[in-house]
Motif scaffolding. Structure first.
Motif, mmCIF file in Angstrom:
data_model
loop_
_atom_site.group_PDB
_atom_site.id
_atom_site.type_symbol
_atom_site.label_atom_id
_atom_site.label_comp_id
_atom_site.label_asym_id
_atom_site.label_seq_id
_atom_site.Cartn_x
_atom_site.Cartn_y
_atom_site.Cartn_z
ATOM 1 N N SER A 72 7.523 47.224 64.737
ATOM 2 C CA SER A 72 6.405 48.095 64.355
ATOM 3 C C SER A 72 6.932 49.392 63.733
ATOM 4 O O SER A 72 6.376 49.884 62.741
ATOM 5 C CB SER A 72 5.540 48.405 65.580
ATOM 6 O OG SER A 72 4.915 47.233 66.077
ATOM 7 N N TRP A 73 7.997 49.947 64.315
ATOM 8 C CA TRP A 73 8.620 51.143 63.733
ATOM 9 C C TRP A 73 9.085 50.841 62.308
ATOM 10 O O TRP A 73 8.798 51.605 61.372
ATOM 11 C CB TRP A 73 9.824 51.568 64.585
ATOM 12 C CG TRP A 73 9.515 52.499 65.701
ATOM 13 C CD1 TRP A 73 8.968 52.187 66.899
ATOM 14 C CD2 TRP A 73 9.754 53.912 65.729
ATOM 15 N NE1 TRP A 73 8.831 53.306 67.678
ATOM 16 C CE2 TRP A 73 9.314 54.381 66.995
ATOM 17 C CE3 TRP A 73 10.292 54.820 64.831
ATOM 18 C CZ2 TRP A 73 9.399 55.719 67.358
ATOM 19 C CZ3 TRP A 73 10.381 56.160 65.193
ATOM 20 C CH2 TRP A 73 9.932 56.603 66.445
ATOM 21 N N THR A 75 8.215 48.457 60.283
ATOM 22 C CA THR A 75 7.104 48.139 59.381
ATOM 23 C C THR A 75 6.451 49.412 58.860
ATOM 24 O O THR A 75 6.118 49.518 57.672
ATOM 25 C CB THR A 75 6.056 47.275 60.100
ATOM 26 O OG1 THR A 75 6.653 46.028 60.481
ATOM 27 C CG2 THR A 75 4.863 46.994 59.198
ATOM 28 N N SER A 76 6.295 50.393 59.757
ATOM 29 C CA SER A 76 5.730 51.676 59.341
ATOM 30 C C SER A 76 6.636 52.357 58.315
ATOM 31 O O SER A 76 6.170 52.900 57.304
ATOM 32 C CB SER A 76 5.541 52.587 60.562
ATOM 33 O OG SER A 76 4.624 52.026 61.482
ATOM 34 N N SER A 77 7.936 52.321 58.580
ATOM 35 C CA SER A 77 8.896 52.931 57.646
ATOM 36 C C SER A 77 8.893 52.209 56.312
ATOM 37 O O SER A 77 8.909 52.842 55.249
ATOM 38 C CB SER A 77 10.306 52.894 58.249
ATOM 39 O OG SER A 77 10.356 53.601 59.476
ATOM 40 N N SER A 79 6.523 50.454 54.892
ATOM 41 C CA SER A 79 5.299 50.726 54.140
ATOM 42 C C SER A 79 5.363 52.102 53.478
ATOM 43 O O SER A 79 5.002 52.262 52.302
ATOM 44 C CB SER A 79 4.091 50.648 55.073
ATOM 45 O OG SER A 79 2.899 50.986 54.398
ATOM 46 N N THR A 128 5.095 60.054 57.988
ATOM 47 C CA THR A 128 4.449 58.890 58.590
ATOM 48 C C THR A 128 4.816 58.791 60.069
ATOM 49 O O THR A 128 5.981 58.973 60.448
ATOM 50 C CB THR A 128 4.883 57.603 57.861
ATOM 51 O OG1 THR A 128 4.423 57.667 56.517
ATOM 52 C CG2 THR A 128 4.309 56.368 58.536
ATOM 53 N N GLN A 129 3.820 58.486 60.890
ATOM 54 C CA GLN A 129 4.031 58.407 62.340
ATOM 55 C C GLN A 129 3.799 56.989 62.855
ATOM 56 O O GLN A 129 3.044 56.215 62.281
ATOM 57 C CB GLN A 129 3.090 59.349 63.081
ATOM 58 C CG GLN A 129 3.303 60.822 62.803
ATOM 59 C CD GLN A 129 2.350 61.694 63.606
ATOM 60 O OE1 GLN A 129 1.379 61.221 64.193
ATOM 61 N NE2 GLN A 129 2.626 62.980 63.652
ATOM 62 N N TYR A 130 4.465 56.701 63.965
ATOM 63 C CA TYR A 130 4.151 55.505 64.749
ATOM 64 C C TYR A 130 4.002 55.950 66.190
ATOM 65 O O TYR A 130 4.915 56.539 66.775
ATOM 66 C CB TYR A 130 5.244 54.439 64.631
ATOM 67 C CG TYR A 130 4.968 53.246 65.515
ATOM 68 C CD1 TYR A 130 3.904 52.391 65.241
ATOM 69 C CD2 TYR A 130 5.723 53.002 66.649
ATOM 70 C CE1 TYR A 130 3.608 51.319 66.065
ATOM 71 C CE2 TYR A 130 5.439 51.921 67.477
ATOM 72 C CZ TYR A 130 4.387 51.079 67.183
ATOM 73 O OH TYR A 130 4.095 50.030 68.006
ATOM 74 N N VAL A 135 8.436 58.639 61.946
ATOM 75 C CA VAL A 135 9.452 57.595 61.828
ATOM 76 C C VAL A 135 10.665 58.046 61.023
ATOM 77 O O VAL A 135 11.710 57.393 61.041
ATOM 78 C CB VAL A 135 8.861 56.314 61.211
ATOM 79 C CG1 VAL A 135 7.776 55.740 62.095
ATOM 80 C CG2 VAL A 135 8.326 56.581 59.802
#
Length: 291
Positions: A72-73, A75-77, A79, A128-130, A135
């Motif tokens: 998930s981390w 994937t956020s990065s 994107s 961007t945050q997770y 992140v």
């Protein structure tokens, strides 16, 4: 000679009946729980193996959860980096247009305005945050990795997740390496392009710096992809291990339902037959004894 008395026959018969009844009760307990090892006394060796398997399963399940969190981390990065790459592609197009000497000042001002919007969007992407953590900010406790002016406020630490007994993978991205810092940052580059355009100067000389920023982000995308693939592989391995451990624990702990039902039926029939036969052979002594 050893003399068998009526009393000894009764004691032996009673013990045998009690043993048979105890086995029936044990089978009933196993059927109701679905477990053939419900407590250590049922099978000391089996209980020890079960405890070990449970410990290994708990560790493996944690590896799976860590892998899912790490993915998930990443994937956020990924994107955010993909969107940043697209934004820089547009910024390059605008910078090329702004390099034309025949462009009017009004045209330069319009390009500068769009570049300001791109620059601000890049700051947002860099923050961007997770789950409330940036992140690109390392292990910082703050909510952002970059200040509004584009300066890096992360701590440069690394966030790692253990996804195997001997495997840890970094799941964040070094924001300073991805977006740059100081005069070489993508934000400072775009600020310089905007300043030149508004001053009436061509923006072409900044293309090299924009390309360098794009290459940094492209390199980070490749790195994120490689780490994502590694976690995927380790998660798959952990999933397979979890299935194997569950199967091994089930073989030791869970009952064979058809076999247990059949054994209980046979035990009940045998107990009833033995009880009836004993009552006839040892009347009335055994019956009195049983009372």
């Amino acid at each position: 000679m050893f003399r068998i008395t009526q009393r000894s026959m009764a004691d032996t018969t009673y013990a045998n009946l009690q043993s048979s009844l105890g086995r029936s009760q044990q089978l009933q307990a196993q059927l109701s729980s679905g477990k053939q090892v419900g407590r250590p006394s049922d099978s000391p060796i089996g209980a020890s193996d079960i405890m070990q398997l449970r410990g290994e399963r708990a560790a493996t399940d944690q590896y799976v959860r860590n892998a899912e969190n790490g993915l998930s981390w990443l994937t956020s990065s990924d994107s955010a980096l993909q969107q940043s790459s697209e934004a820089l592609r547009r910024a390059r197009e605008l910078t090329v247009q702004g390099g034309s000497t025949s462009l009017s000042q009004a045209g330069r001002d319009a390009i500068a305005l769009e570049l300001v919007g791109i620059r601000d969007s890049l700051v947002e992407l860099a923050n961007t945050q997770y789950l409330g953590r940036p992140v690109f900010g390392g292990t910082t406790a703050g909510p952002v990795a970059f200040a509004p002016d584009g300066s890096y406020v992360g701590d440069g630490g690394s966030v790692e997740r253990r996804v195997g007994a001997d495997s840890s993978v970094r799941v964040d991205v070094d924001g300073a390496a991805a977006f740059g810092t100081g005069a070489t940052s993508v934000f400072a580059t775009l600020d310089a392009v905007v300043a030149d355009l508004r001053a009436g100067s061509p923006s072409g000389p900044h293309l090299g710096r924009i390309d360098a920023s794009a290459e940094r982000i492209s390199g980070m995308l490749s790195d994120v992809g490689a780490r994502t693939n590694r976690i995927d592989a380790l998660k798959l391995k952990a999933d397979d291990t979890a299935i194997t451990l569950r199967s091994a624990q089930s073989q030791i702990e869970d009952i064979d339902l058809p076999k247990a039902i059949l054994e209980l039926q046979m035990q009940t029939v045998a107990y009833q037959a033995a009880l009836g036969a004993t009552g006839k052979v040892l009347q009335p002594t055994l019956l009195d004894f049983l009372r």
